[in-house]
Design a protein around this motif. Sequence first.
Motif, short mmCIF file in Angstrom:
data_model
loop_
_atom_site.label_atom_id
_atom_site.label_comp_id
_atom_site.label_asym_id
_atom_site.label_seq_id
_atom_site.Cartn_x
_atom_site.Cartn_y
_atom_site.Cartn_z
N ARG A 399 14.54 -7.52 2.28
CA ARG A 399 14.19 -8.47 1.29
C ARG A 399 12.98 -9.15 1.95
N LYS A 400 13.15 -9.65 2.92
CA LYS A 400 12.24 -10.66 3.53
C LYS A 400 10.83 -9.74 3.75
N VAL A 401 10.69 -8.51 4.20
CA VAL A 401 9.60 -7.74 4.65
C VAL A 401 9.04 -7.64 2.93
N ARG A 402 9.67 -7.30 1.96
CA ARG A 402 9.11 -6.98 0.74
C ARG A 402 8.72 -8.19 0.25
N GLU A 403 9.02 -9.32 0.52
CA GLU A 403 8.39 -10.68 0.05
C GLU A 403 7.21 -11.04 0.45
N LEU A 404 6.78 -10.49 1.44
CA LEU A 404 5.57 -10.70 2.54
C LEU A 404 4.28 -10.56 1.78
N PRO A 405 3.38 -11.59 1.88
CA PRO A 405 2.32 -11.29 1.15
C PRO A 405 1.47 -9.90 1.46
N LYS A 406 0.79 -9.23 0.70
CA LYS A 406 -0.04 -8.00 0.74
C LYS A 406 0.95 -6.90 0.68
N VAL A 407 2.18 -6.98 0.79
CA VAL A 407 3.24 -5.95 0.86
C VAL A 407 3.67 -5.43 -0.59
N LYS A 408 3.48 -4.25 -1.15
CA LYS A 408 3.78 -3.96 -2.50
C LYS A 408 5.18 -3.25 -2.54
N LYS A 409 5.15 -2.60 -1.70
CA LYS A 409 6.29 -1.63 -1.61
C LYS A 409 6.91 -1.47 -0.31
N VAL A 410 8.26 -1.10 0.09
CA VAL A 410 8.94 -1.09 1.43
C VAL A 410 9.80 0.14 1.08
N PHE A 411 9.83 1.30 1.60
CA PHE A 411 10.31 2.43 1.51
C PHE A 411 11.36 2.65 2.78
N ILE A 412 12.16 3.72 2.50
CA ILE A 412 13.23 3.81 3.58
C ILE A 412 13.26 5.43 3.64
N ARG A 413 12.55 5.84 4.61
CA ARG A 413 12.39 7.44 4.81
C ARG A 413 13.01 8.06 6.00
N SER A 414 13.32 7.36 6.84
CA SER A 414 14.07 7.99 8.01
C SER A 414 15.29 8.70 7.67
N GLY A 415 16.00 8.34 6.60
CA GLY A 415 17.31 8.55 6.45
C GLY A 415 18.47 7.56 6.64
#
Length: 653
Positions: A399-415
Amino acid sequence: MAEFLPIFKRDMAARGWEECDFICVTGDAYVDHPSFGVAIISRLLESLGYRVGVIPQPNWKNLTDITRLGKPRYGFFVTSGNIDSMVAHYTVAKRKRSDDEYTAGGKAGRRPDRAVIVYAKLIKEAYPDVPVIIGGLEASLRRFAHYDYWDDAVRPSILVDAGADLISYGMGEHQTEEIARRLSAGEDISEMRDIRGTCYLCRQFELPQDAVSCASFDKVASDKTAYARACKTQIDEQDHISGKAVIQKHGEVYLVQNRPSLPLTTSELDRIYALDYARTYHPEYEKLGGVPGIQEVEFSIAHNRGCFGACNFCSIAFHQGRYVTTRSEESVLEEAKLLTRLPGFKGYIHDIGGPTANFRQPSCKKQEKAGLCKGKKCLAPAPCPALEVDHTEYLELLRKVRELPKVKKVFIRSGIRYDYVIRDKDDRFLEELVEHHVSGQLKVAPEHCSARVLDMMGKPHISAYEEFQEKFYRATKRAGKEQYLVPYLMSSHPGSTLKDAVQLALFLKKNNIHPEQVQDFYPTPGTVSTCMFYTGLDPNTMKPVYVPRTSEEKMMQRVLLQYFKPQNRPHVIRALKAAGREDLIGKGPGCLVSAPYDPNAKYKAQAQEKPGQRENRNPKGRQTSRTGGKDAGRGKGGGRGGKDTGKQRGRRG
């Protein structure tokens, strides 16, 4: 961003250096990013005040490249790179690969087979008196006598073959720091026999007193039962709390594996990821098109290490260990902010993950004092009653990472471990995963559906996947999204018969899953599954295990999982016949493929008719039943409509 470490003499001269203290040699191109082990080790040494040079992908046909930075003051650290050099070079069918994502331009051929051995021997030829420490995945997983798939034989410890002085196995920060400190203090490397996370060679009279012994190289090379028992001993002693030193005789000398290194604490991990990395490939590679391996990790963040999932075919348990450690929330947020300032950042953080993305704590509190249980798994075949499931901290971090300025989306890809997710009584993580962190497809790893095969893999039974699948698609529907599960599947794992492969094909058909790619089991050094492949025994129980070995059977198991592809149809028919499942060949709703067209089908049918049936024919001799018409059994493509969609898609919710 940081200045790259010297890779040429002119770089040393620009810094006013006449020599390096340490030189790191790697089989990868030089990428100064914390996803590359050599970057971590070299920057760690630099942070300790040492002058460090890097020699990436040296020409192994002469001494020119390996000596281009001169003789280091204290020693060499050598790695094949991020993956085993043989895996980098060869497919599971032992065909030479044409690409290498860790090389400039993505072209294969810039590192030798068995790179660690070749590099170490070159260094010893050039500088016989300079200490050589080998590490990274290739050295770590080959530290004992091991089955080598490419030789189809048991090879001795890589330390014996390489002629190096020490192996630094596992995650090497603690070992590297201690070795460097003691070498710079004037201690001879031959005296360094008490460093956790290292292996050395010695004579019998020099052996430690409290070590456990496993069968010798000669014994495991000739006796598969002894090999399996040795594998069990080695796996059991890989815990940093309960593990003991392990010895294995090699001819007249003994390999000694000291106890595993202590995992890095949160503050130590934070320090490692805060080192001054350039975070990209060396500009020397720009004219060659860059290094493809940076693309997946450039805007990704590793927040944890270790995995208590411990699948039998995975090397993580033997390399990183099963104990989970994590970075602090502040450390991850600082790296996320740094990513937003990098050239090329478009607002997307590709991953906040690790070996398993959704592990932010050990599986139970007992591990902190007693270590992880020997011979047991935390999640398979069913979750341990002591398992503690909590996504709260990971969810708050996301939640805190996706609220950062300039961050549009945070994905989880490593499984993620879906079997861990469904044990969480709070569904908030799953709901927010679906809402915010899936880029259309979520990769998960059921691997198979046969309980027998999953037991051999050390994976949960398929009911766990089915439960997660239902929850995922319900959450997806509620979110108003069109998203799919992409299951990783493995064919020909030890324990898997043709009948098991048929069972998996039927499961895929039932769930409308069309896998675009299927991974044949690849026997890499250091895993329990590779032990099963070589010995035909489960080292945990010593019971026999069926192993698919022929290229013909492996092909049939593989095509069954892609039964819907038209080009696979004749092979699928052959596989179904070999499995005794001809009932799955035809046009019925339960069939996998249609029967091959037989131009003589009507004559064969007439020959098999019973007396009295002929009177039912019409004047032209054609049967009135639609099932006997001229197109009966004609193949018009395989599986679902006979067309491969080119996409791997799961069932929609």
